[in-house]
Design a protein around this motif. Structure first.
Motif, PDB file in Angstrom:
ATOM      1  N   ALA A  64       0.705  -1.239   0.066  1.00 53.02           N
ATOM      2  CA  ALA A  64       0.050  -0.111   0.005  1.00 53.02           C
ATOM      3  C   ALA A  64       0.913   1.413   0.052  1.00 53.02           C
ATOM      4  CB  ALA A  64      -1.006  -0.037   1.173  1.00 53.02           C
ATOM      5  N   GLY A  65       0.390   2.098  -0.565  1.00 57.92           N
ATOM      6  CA  GLY A  65       0.896   3.577  -0.415  1.00 57.92           C
ATOM      7  C   GLY A  65       2.157   3.463  -1.586  1.00 57.92           C
ATOM      8  N   ARG A  66       3.246   4.292  -1.530  1.00 61.21           N
ATOM      9  CA  ARG A  66       4.187   4.659  -2.429  1.00 61.21           C
ATOM     10  C   ARG A  66       5.529   4.273  -1.478  1.00 61.21           C
ATOM     11  NH1 ARG A  66       4.623  10.026  -4.437  1.00 61.21           N
ATOM     12  NH2 ARG A  66       6.508   9.318  -5.334  1.00 61.21           N
ATOM     13  N   GLY A  67       6.369   3.479  -2.140  1.00 57.29           N
ATOM     14  CA  GLY A  67       7.602   3.308  -1.471  1.00 57.29           C
ATOM     15  C   GLY A  67       8.550   3.422  -2.424  1.00 57.29           C
ATOM     16  N   LEU A  68       9.744   3.918  -1.691  1.00 54.81           N
ATOM     17  CA  LEU A  68      10.988   4.024  -2.618  1.00 54.81           C
ATOM     18  C   LEU A  68      12.155   2.976  -1.874  1.00 54.81           C
ATOM     19  CD1 LEU A  68      11.024   7.891  -2.844  1.00 54.81           C
ATOM     20  CD2 LEU A  68      10.402   6.309  -4.730  1.00 54.81           C
ATOM     21  N   LEU A  69      12.756   2.235  -2.888  1.00 53.22           N
ATOM     22  CA  LEU A  69      13.902   1.256  -2.316  1.00 53.22           C
ATOM     23  C   LEU A  69      15.172   1.678  -2.788  1.00 53.22           C
ATOM     24  CD1 LEU A  69      14.508  -1.170  -0.798  1.00 53.22           C
ATOM     25  CD2 LEU A  69      14.186  -2.451  -2.738  1.00 53.22           C
ATOM     26  N   VAL A  70      15.933   1.966  -1.832  1.00 53.94           N
ATOM     27  CA  VAL A  70      17.339   2.566  -2.376  1.00 53.94           C
ATOM     28  C   VAL A  70      18.227   1.084  -2.324  1.00 53.94           C
ATOM     29  CG1 VAL A  70      19.596   3.793  -1.952  1.00 53.94           C
ATOM     30  CG2 VAL A  70      17.273   5.038  -1.706  1.00 53.94           C
ATOM     31  N   LEU A  71      18.726   0.827  -3.353  1.00 57.37           N
ATOM     32  CA  LEU A  71      19.270  -0.618  -3.525  1.00 57.37           C
ATOM     33  C   LEU A  71      20.521  -0.300  -4.258  1.00 57.37           C
ATOM     34  CD1 LEU A  71      18.497  -3.643  -2.906  1.00 57.37           C
ATOM     35  CD2 LEU A  71      17.466  -3.867  -4.884  1.00 57.37           C
ATOM     36  N   GLU A  72      21.652  -1.388  -3.625  1.00 57.81           N
ATOM     37  CA  GLU A  72      23.054  -1.393  -4.368  1.00 57.81           C
ATOM     38  C   GLU A  72      22.859  -2.238  -5.606  1.00 57.81           C
ATOM     39  OE1 GLU A  72      27.630  -2.266  -3.281  1.00 57.81           O
ATOM     40  OE2 GLU A  72      26.154  -2.883  -1.812  1.00 57.81           O
ATOM     41  N   GLY A  73      23.456  -1.888  -6.828  1.00 56.76           N
ATOM     42  CA  GLY A  73      23.421  -2.819  -7.973  1.00 56.76           C
ATOM     43  C   GLY A  73      24.575  -3.466  -7.975  1.00 56.76           C
ATOM     44  N   ALA A  74      24.655  -4.334  -9.068  1.00 57.75           N
ATOM     45  CA  ALA A  74      25.912  -4.923  -9.421  1.00 57.75           C
ATOM     46  C   ALA A  74      27.055  -4.182  -9.611  1.00 57.75           C
ATOM     47  CB  ALA A  74      25.542  -6.048 -10.605  1.00 57.75           C
ATOM     48  N   ASP A  75      26.712  -2.906  -9.851  1.00 59.32           N
ATOM     49  CA  ASP A  75      27.893  -1.874 -10.129  1.00 59.32           C
ATOM     50  C   ASP A  75      28.436  -1.299  -9.173  1.00 59.32           C
ATOM     51  OD1 ASP A  75      25.629  -0.457  -9.447  1.00 59.32           O
ATOM     52  OD2 ASP A  75      25.450   0.879 -11.415  1.00 59.32           O
ATOM     53  N   GLY A  76      27.997  -1.723  -7.889  1.00 55.75           N
ATOM     54  CA  GLY A  76      28.307  -0.986  -6.549  1.00 55.75           C
ATOM     55  C   GLY A  76      27.754   0.391  -6.353  1.00 55.75           C
ATOM     56  N   GLN A  77      26.780   0.866  -7.165  1.00 56.84           N
ATOM     57  CA  GLN A  77      26.245   2.156  -7.122  1.00 56.84           C
ATOM     58  C   GLN A  77      24.753   1.866  -6.472  1.00 56.84           C
ATOM     59  OE1 GLN A  77      27.817   5.221  -7.953  1.00 56.84           O
ATOM     60  NE2 GLN A  77      29.523   3.728  -8.103  1.00 56.84           N
ATOM     61  N   LEU A  78      24.297   2.975  -5.756  1.00 55.65           N
ATOM     62  CA  LEU A  78      23.010   2.775  -5.116  1.00 55.65           C
ATOM     63  C   LEU A  78      22.086   3.389  -6.045  1.00 55.65           C
ATOM     64  CD1 LEU A  78      23.740   4.418  -1.481  1.00 55.65           C
ATOM     65  CD2 LEU A  78      23.292   1.995  -2.189  1.00 55.65           C
ATOM     66  N   HIS A  79      20.763   2.678  -6.438  1.00 51.55           N
ATOM     67  CA  HIS A  79      19.916   3.131  -7.259  1.00 51.55           C
ATOM     68  C   HIS A  79      18.604   3.315  -6.673  1.00 51.55           C
ATOM     69  CE1 HIS A  79      22.368   1.986 -10.701  1.00 51.55           C
ATOM     70  NE2 HIS A  79      22.927   0.996  -9.775  1.00 51.55           N
ATOM     71  N   GLU A  80      17.826   4.189  -6.830  1.00 50.62           N
ATOM     72  CA  GLU A  80      16.551   4.528  -6.140  1.00 50.62           C
ATOM     73  C   GLU A  80      15.314   3.993  -7.102  1.00 50.62           C
ATOM     74  OE1 GLU A  80      14.112   8.441  -5.210  1.00 50.62           O
ATOM     75  OE2 GLU A  80      15.653   8.232  -3.993  1.00 50.62           O
ATOM     76  N   ILE A  81      14.604   3.062  -6.382  1.00 49.01           N
ATOM     77  CA  ILE A  81      13.465   2.304  -7.153  1.00 49.01           C
ATOM     78  C   ILE A  81      12.211   2.625  -6.770  1.00 49.01           C
ATOM     79  CG2 ILE A  81      12.774  -0.045  -7.729  1.00 49.01           C
ATOM     80  CD1 ILE A  81      15.654  -1.146  -7.010  1.00 49.01           C
ATOM     81  N   ASP A  82      11.334   3.125  -7.606  1.00 51.84           N
ATOM     82  CA  ASP A  82       9.965   3.088  -7.173  1.00 51.84           C
ATOM     83  C   ASP A  82       9.385   1.826  -7.208  1.00 51.84           C
ATOM     84  OD1 ASP A  82       9.129   6.219  -7.010  1.00 51.84           O
ATOM     85  OD2 ASP A  82       9.554   6.139  -9.163  1.00 51.84           O
ATOM     86  N   MET A  83       8.690   1.425  -6.060  1.00 48.86           N
ATOM     87  CA  MET A  83       8.528  -0.117  -5.786  1.00 48.86           C
ATOM     88  C   MET A  83       7.099  -0.103  -6.480  1.00 48.86           C
ATOM     89  SD  MET A  83       9.579  -0.749  -1.916  1.00 48.86           S
ATOM     90  CE  MET A  83       9.430  -2.451  -1.718  1.00 48.86           C
ATOM     91  N   GLN A  84       6.800  -1.194  -7.153  1.00 51.97           N
ATOM     92  CA  GLN A  84       5.355  -1.397  -7.633  1.00 51.97           C
ATOM     93  C   GLN A  84       5.011  -2.568  -6.811  1.00 51.97           C
ATOM     94  OE1 GLN A  84       5.842  -2.810 -11.718  1.00 51.97           O
ATOM     95  NE2 GLN A  84       7.649  -1.610 -11.955  1.00 51.97           N
ATOM     96  N   GLU A  85       3.595  -2.404  -6.508  1.00 48.53           N
ATOM     97  CA  GLU A  85       2.614  -3.167  -5.705  1.00 48.53           C
ATOM     98  C   GLU A  85       2.640  -4.638  -6.213  1.00 48.53           C
ATOM     99  OE1 GLU A  85      -1.141  -2.315  -4.470  1.00 48.53           O
ATOM    100  OE2 GLU A  85      -0.600  -0.467  -4.059  1.00 48.53           O
ATOM    101  N   GLY A  86       3.067  -5.532  -5.159  1.00 45.21           N
ATOM    102  CA  GLY A  86       2.921  -7.195  -5.735  1.00 45.21           C
ATOM    103  C   GLY A  86       4.086  -7.554  -6.420  1.00 45.21           C
ATOM    104  N   VAL A  87       5.289  -6.711  -6.632  1.00 46.50           N
ATOM    105  CA  VAL A  87       6.610  -7.096  -7.063  1.00 46.50           C
ATOM    106  C   VAL A  87       7.462  -7.494  -6.008  1.00 46.50           C
ATOM    107  CG1 VAL A  87       8.514  -6.288  -8.560  1.00 46.50           C
ATOM    108  CG2 VAL A  87       5.885  -5.905  -9.267  1.00 46.50           C
ATOM    109  N   GLY A  88       8.181  -8.472  -6.016  1.00 49.99           N
ATOM    110  CA  GLY A  88       9.153  -8.608  -5.125  1.00 49.99           C
ATOM    111  C   GLY A  88      10.625  -8.150  -5.526  1.00 49.99           C
ATOM    112  N   TYR A  89      11.296  -7.509  -4.284  1.00 53.32           N
ATOM    113  CA  TYR A  89      12.419  -7.029  -4.348  1.00 53.32           C
ATOM    114  C   TYR A  89      13.501  -7.614  -3.378  1.00 53.32           C
ATOM    115  CZ  TYR A  89      10.115  -3.306  -6.866  1.00 53.32           C
ATOM    116  OH  TYR A  89       9.098  -2.742  -7.795  1.00 53.32           O
ATOM    117  N   HIS A  90      14.551  -8.478  -3.893  1.00 50.84           N
ATOM    118  CA  HIS A  90      15.275  -9.344  -3.238  1.00 50.84           C
ATOM    119  C   HIS A  90      16.525  -8.548  -2.911  1.00 50.84           C
ATOM    120  CE1 HIS A  90      17.513 -12.733  -1.550  1.00 50.84           C
ATOM    121  NE2 HIS A  90      18.637 -12.306  -2.324  1.00 50.84           N
ATOM    122  N   VAL A  91      16.822  -8.607  -1.383  1.00 49.10           N
ATOM    123  CA  VAL A  91      18.121  -8.063  -0.832  1.00 49.10           C
ATOM    124  C   VAL A  91      18.920  -9.031  -0.378  1.00 49.10           C
ATOM    125  CG1 VAL A  91      18.961  -6.377   0.887  1.00 49.10           C
ATOM    126  CG2 VAL A  91      16.712  -5.882   0.011  1.00 49.10           C
TER     127      VAL A  91
END
Length: 143
Positions: A64-91
């Protein structure tokens, strides 16, 4: 007839709300099971620490709502992701991450993970909290 296998069966619901400076989390699983499920509610304009775990794996999904996930990519950089409902984000273990809510909306996220164990290293924290260790986690959850 009861058996040794059914000794751990229960019909009792479980939920434990823990207040946080950015909102709250509701633990849905008791401490003695081999996984953790929780609801994380982040108030508008708030964010969790930029962190990484030394033993914990997580999968998060926006419910629910709006979520932003800051996640380190394979490039070593931090990426800001607009989360989508019902989609899994693995850490992964050792992957830097931070959950945020934008200024105009709360975020409610469901998280499934390995048990709450090891140390959460807080690389940046708006609330100047120390790293979360086993001892701190036990103290917080016993209140």
């Amino acid at each position: 007839m009861t058996s040794a296998a059914s000794a751990g069966f229960t019909l009792d619901p479980y939920a434990r709300r823990i207040e946080k400076p950015w909102g709250y989390e509701i633990l849905l699983t008791p401490a003695d099971v081999p996984y953790t499920a929780k609801i994380i509610h982040v108030k508008a304009g708030k964010r969790l620490s930029l962190q990484l775990h030394d033993t914990k794996l997580e999968t998060q999904t926006l419910v629910a709502g709006r979520g932003l996930l800051v996640l380190e990519g394979a490039d070593g950089q931090l990426h800001e992701i607009d989360m989508q409902e019902g989609v899994g984000y693995h850490v992964a273990i050792g992957q830097r991450h931070r959950l945020c809510a934008p200024a105009d909306a709360d975020a409610t996220v469901f998280e499934a993970s390995t048990p709450e164990a090891g140390t959460t290293l807080r690389l940046e924290d708006d609330y100047a909290r120390p790293d979360e260790t086993e001892a701190l986690r036990l103290a917080e959850r016993s209140r």
